[in-house]
Design a protein around this motif. Sequence first.
Motif, mmCIF file in Angstrom:
data_model
loop_
_atom_site.group_PDB
_atom_site.id
_atom_site.type_symbol
_atom_site.label_atom_id
_atom_site.label_comp_id
_atom_site.label_asym_id
_atom_site.label_seq_id
_atom_site.Cartn_x
_atom_site.Cartn_y
_atom_site.Cartn_z
ATOM 1 N N LEU A 121 38.467 81.565 20.417
ATOM 2 C CA LEU A 121 37.358 82.418 20.856
ATOM 3 C C LEU A 121 37.580 82.875 22.296
ATOM 4 C CD1 LEU A 121 34.601 83.690 20.420
ATOM 5 C CD2 LEU A 121 33.554 81.499 20.962
ATOM 6 N N THR A 122 38.090 81.994 23.143
ATOM 7 C CA THR A 122 38.398 82.350 24.528
ATOM 8 C C THR A 122 39.432 83.464 24.578
ATOM 9 O OG1 THR A 122 37.894 80.129 25.332
ATOM 10 C CG2 THR A 122 39.340 81.482 26.695
ATOM 11 N N PHE A 123 40.468 83.328 23.759
ATOM 12 C CA PHE A 123 41.520 84.346 23.712
ATOM 13 C C PHE A 123 40.962 85.696 23.263
ATOM 14 C CE2 PHE A 123 44.615 86.643 21.113
ATOM 15 C CZ PHE A 123 45.636 86.852 22.027
ATOM 16 N N LEU A 124 40.138 85.692 22.214
ATOM 17 C CA LEU A 124 39.568 86.948 21.703
ATOM 18 C C LEU A 124 38.662 87.598 22.740
ATOM 19 C CD1 LEU A 124 38.676 85.869 18.042
ATOM 20 C CD2 LEU A 124 40.606 87.273 18.793
ATOM 21 N N ALA A 182 30.047 89.012 22.575
ATOM 22 C CA ALA A 182 28.831 88.628 23.304
ATOM 23 C C ALA A 182 29.160 87.786 24.527
ATOM 24 C CB ALA A 182 27.891 87.868 22.368
ATOM 25 N N VAL A 183 29.980 86.767 24.354
ATOM 26 C CA VAL A 183 30.280 85.882 25.478
ATOM 27 C C VAL A 183 31.200 86.587 26.477
ATOM 28 C CG1 VAL A 183 32.345 84.732 24.548
ATOM 29 C CG2 VAL A 183 30.774 83.462 26.013
ATOM 30 N N GLY A 184 32.058 87.495 25.991
ATOM 31 C CA GLY A 184 32.892 88.274 26.903
ATOM 32 C C GLY A 184 32.064 89.174 27.798
ATOM 33 N N MET A 185 31.060 89.846 27.221
ATOM 34 C CA MET A 185 30.173 90.693 28.011
ATOM 35 C C MET A 185 29.365 89.856 29.002
ATOM 36 S SD MET A 185 30.394 93.952 27.458
ATOM 37 C CE MET A 185 28.803 94.615 27.949
ATOM 38 N N LEU A 186 28.882 88.701 28.552
ATOM 39 C CA LEU A 186 28.114 87.829 29.449
ATOM 40 C C LEU A 186 28.971 87.402 30.636
ATOM 41 C CD1 LEU A 186 25.594 86.142 30.095
ATOM 42 C CD2 LEU A 186 26.562 84.327 28.665
ATOM 43 N N GLY A 187 30.213 87.036 30.359
ATOM 44 C CA GLY A 187 31.112 86.636 31.436
ATOM 45 C C GLY A 187 31.374 87.764 32.423
ATOM 46 N N LEU A 188 31.572 88.981 31.914
ATOM 47 C CA LEU A 188 31.830 90.122 32.797
ATOM 48 C C LEU A 188 30.607 90.457 33.644
ATOM 49 C CD1 LEU A 188 33.872 92.573 30.530
ATOM 50 C CD2 LEU A 188 34.710 91.066 32.334
ATOM 51 N N TYR A 242 39.199 76.757 28.532
ATOM 52 C CA TYR A 242 38.239 77.549 27.765
ATOM 53 C C TYR A 242 37.590 78.610 28.657
ATOM 54 C CZ TYR A 242 34.108 74.951 29.518
ATOM 55 O OH TYR A 242 33.114 74.416 30.286
ATOM 56 N N LEU A 243 36.789 79.484 28.070
ATOM 57 C CA LEU A 243 36.359 80.717 28.699
ATOM 58 C C LEU A 243 35.734 80.489 30.076
ATOM 59 C CD1 LEU A 243 35.900 83.785 27.195
ATOM 60 C CD2 LEU A 243 33.719 83.300 28.230
ATOM 61 N N SER A 244 36.182 81.267 31.046
ATOM 62 C CA SER A 244 35.691 81.140 32.414
ATOM 63 C C SER A 244 35.045 82.451 32.850
ATOM 64 C CB SER A 244 36.845 80.781 33.366
ATOM 65 O OG SER A 244 37.745 81.870 33.477
ATOM 66 N N ALA A 245 34.249 82.358 33.905
ATOM 67 C CA ALA A 245 33.589 83.523 34.501
ATOM 68 C C ALA A 245 33.291 83.181 35.955
ATOM 69 C CB ALA A 245 32.309 83.875 33.742
ATOM 70 N N GLY A 246 32.723 84.141 36.672
ATOM 71 C CA GLY A 246 32.414 83.920 38.068
ATOM 72 C C GLY A 246 31.391 82.811 38.265
ATOM 73 N N SER A 247 31.633 81.962 39.243
ATOM 74 C CA SER A 247 30.714 80.875 39.585
ATOM 75 C C SER A 247 30.019 81.231 40.891
ATOM 76 C CB SER A 247 31.470 79.553 39.732
ATOM 77 O OG SER A 247 30.665 78.573 40.349
ATOM 78 N N PHE A 248 28.682 81.356 40.847
ATOM 79 C CA PHE A 248 27.959 81.738 42.054
ATOM 80 C C PHE A 248 28.033 80.649 43.116
ATOM 81 C CE2 PHE A 248 24.296 82.450 44.777
ATOM 82 C CZ PHE A 248 24.408 83.810 45.027
ATOM 83 N N THR A 249 27.928 79.375 42.701
ATOM 84 C CA THR A 249 27.934 78.289 43.681
ATOM 85 C C THR A 249 29.295 78.184 44.377
ATOM 86 O OG1 THR A 249 28.455 76.754 41.885
ATOM 87 C CG2 THR A 249 26.156 76.947 42.532
ATOM 88 N N ARG A 250 30.370 78.246 43.594
ATOM 89 C CA ARG A 250 31.703 78.127 44.188
ATOM 90 C C ARG A 250 32.060 79.367 45.002
ATOM 91 N NH1 ARG A 250 35.901 76.548 39.750
ATOM 92 N NH2 ARG A 250 37.215 76.426 41.594
ATOM 93 N N SER A 251 31.668 80.552 44.510
ATOM 94 C CA SER A 251 31.939 81.784 45.253
ATOM 95 C C SER A 251 31.127 81.826 46.545
ATOM 96 C CB SER A 251 31.625 83.007 44.386
ATOM 97 O OG SER A 251 32.380 83.001 43.198
ATOM 98 N N GLY A 252 29.845 81.417 46.459
ATOM 99 C CA GLY A 252 29.023 81.378 47.663
ATOM 100 C C GLY A 252 29.565 80.409 48.697
ATOM 101 N N LEU A 253 30.036 79.246 48.226
ATOM 102 C CA LEU A 253 30.641 78.278 49.133
ATOM 103 C C LEU A 253 31.871 78.873 49.809
ATOM 104 C CD1 LEU A 253 30.976 75.381 50.258
ATOM 105 C CD2 LEU A 253 32.291 74.851 48.203
ATOM 106 N N ALA A 273 20.744 86.157 21.206
ATOM 107 C CA ALA A 273 19.791 86.385 22.295
ATOM 108 C C ALA A 273 20.322 87.419 23.280
ATOM 109 C CB ALA A 273 19.511 85.070 23.018
ATOM 110 N N ILE A 274 21.636 87.396 23.536
ATOM 111 C CA ILE A 274 22.225 88.391 24.432
ATOM 112 C C ILE A 274 22.058 89.786 23.839
ATOM 113 C CG2 ILE A 274 24.348 89.166 25.544
ATOM 114 C CD1 ILE A 274 25.294 86.241 25.429
ATOM 115 N N TYR A 275 22.378 89.933 22.555
ATOM 116 C CA TYR A 275 22.224 91.233 21.905
ATOM 117 C C TYR A 275 20.762 91.667 21.913
ATOM 118 C CZ TYR A 275 26.999 90.680 20.139
ATOM 119 O OH TYR A 275 28.355 90.529 20.032
ATOM 120 N N ALA A 276 19.845 90.727 21.693
ATOM 121 C CA ALA A 276 18.419 91.068 21.701
ATOM 122 C C ALA A 276 18.000 91.577 23.074
ATOM 123 C CB ALA A 276 17.587 89.843 21.309
#
Length: 523
Positions: free
Chosen positions: A110-113, A264-270, A310-321, A405-408
């Motif tokens: 799923l991460t690859f896709l 869905a999870v790809g869009m959420l990550g972006l 597995y799937l990663s995205a931006g981390s606000f806490t780590r980026s803010g730090l 829920a994301i699609y909704a």
Amino acid sequence: MPRPNRHTLFPFLSWLPQQTRASVRRDAMVGLSGAVLALPQSIAYALIAGLPPEYGLYAAIIPVLIACLWGSSWHLICGPTAAISIVLYASISPLALPGSQDYITLILLLTFLAGVFQWLLGMLRFGALVNFVSHSVVIGFTLGAAVVIALGQLPNLLGLDLPSEATAINSLLALIGHSREWDRPSLVLGLGTLLVGVVLKYWVPRWPTLLIALALGSLAAWLWPSLFGHVARVSSFVGKLPPFSPLPLLDLDMILRLLPSAVAVGMLGLVTSLSIARSLSTRSQQLLDANQEVRAQGLSNIAGGFFSGYLSAGSFTRSGLSVEAGARSPLAGVFSALWVTLFALFGASLIAHIPIPSMAASILLICWGLVDYRGIRAVFRVSRAEFVVMSLTCLATLLLELQAAIYAGVLASLFFYLKRTSQPRVQQWRDGEEDVLRVDGSIFFGASHYLQVRLQSLQGQRVVIEAQQINFIDYSGVTMLHQEARRLEGLGRSLRLRGARPQVVDELKKLEGAEQCPIQFDD
């Protein structure tokens, strides 16, 4: 055919040669701070995703390296996140037993896709597509996900071994149904860890509060074995580099089954990553390249799928730090990944001393930090429609599968957007024998009927549309104005457009030719 710019293929070459010894030293220390923060978070997120703890560390190595080197932002640092972890769990747990080898394989597939989907969006320069997921959708989803994650961790806090439930409501009912089985030592240890974490978070917010709280919880369990000896511990693992994980790419049926969740999870990550990158760029005065950032996110998850991350995205806490600690370049994220690698190799045995209730408490602290209280208040003050979208997304997150829920939320955002644009702002006044309409907005299929009703209500000999603010007109709009002009012409009246833009005039003249166009134009 011209050769591609080397900075397009290797964007890190635009900033890496500019580093000095002082900036590298500074980024190395910032990276160490980020790694200290990432260690407990990554392990906790892996457990949320139903994965062994080491996979959280793997997700904070290879994907982070690639996202930092190929991305556009100077300060965005990626890695596993709570919201994405629970979406992955909700998507894959019905298909395989969490923690099993089949489950891990499906998570990585799923991460690859999702990575391929993100990379294609970037290559096709569709980075702006993520704007269709509004910020209110992200706030509502994150709020709902925080509740879902918290309810899912309460059994671990209470020393219960309960099967996972499909919805938050079922999780709560299952917890209440087993209230007589709650383990008091587990609850004491978990609440103690939670209390220490809360106190440290408010007294010394810049300290690695999660790591300290986990260390103190583990120390308490070690010092009082008579009380906490039976409390479950986090599974240990052998320290090693992220292993190569071949994917079952030939299983077309499984790929098609996972594709909706991957999108869905790809869009959420972006959306998460670009939102964080944009907020940080306003502080650093950096100009972002959204498409480059989208491609980098895709590449990081494609590589992560092959190297156990597995799937990663931006981390606000780590980026803010990273920003607050004074990072000079993306090297801070690179060093963070390297520090995590050292821990994965030489500190793996320490994981086995962490009690499960203490880990659950740390996840509850993360859930508390996920709730954007300021954003919720701002949405309520600024736009009631957006507040409805946020609330619907949150409710859908609690009642439906998370990807649904994301699609909704996206559909709710589009509904309110189309509702607003289907009724453009119109000002109306009478000037002698002229009825004048000033239209502020585009005339497209969604707005054509509304404007036609307004035009048919006018009684003046000449109907004039002040068209300076009409930026776009589609076929439906052109057809409607031609019909109204013919209708007025049959009644001995006329329809005029005043101050229309050249592209709007051209579109209106194309339907029947310039000589036969029934609409009159004034400059």
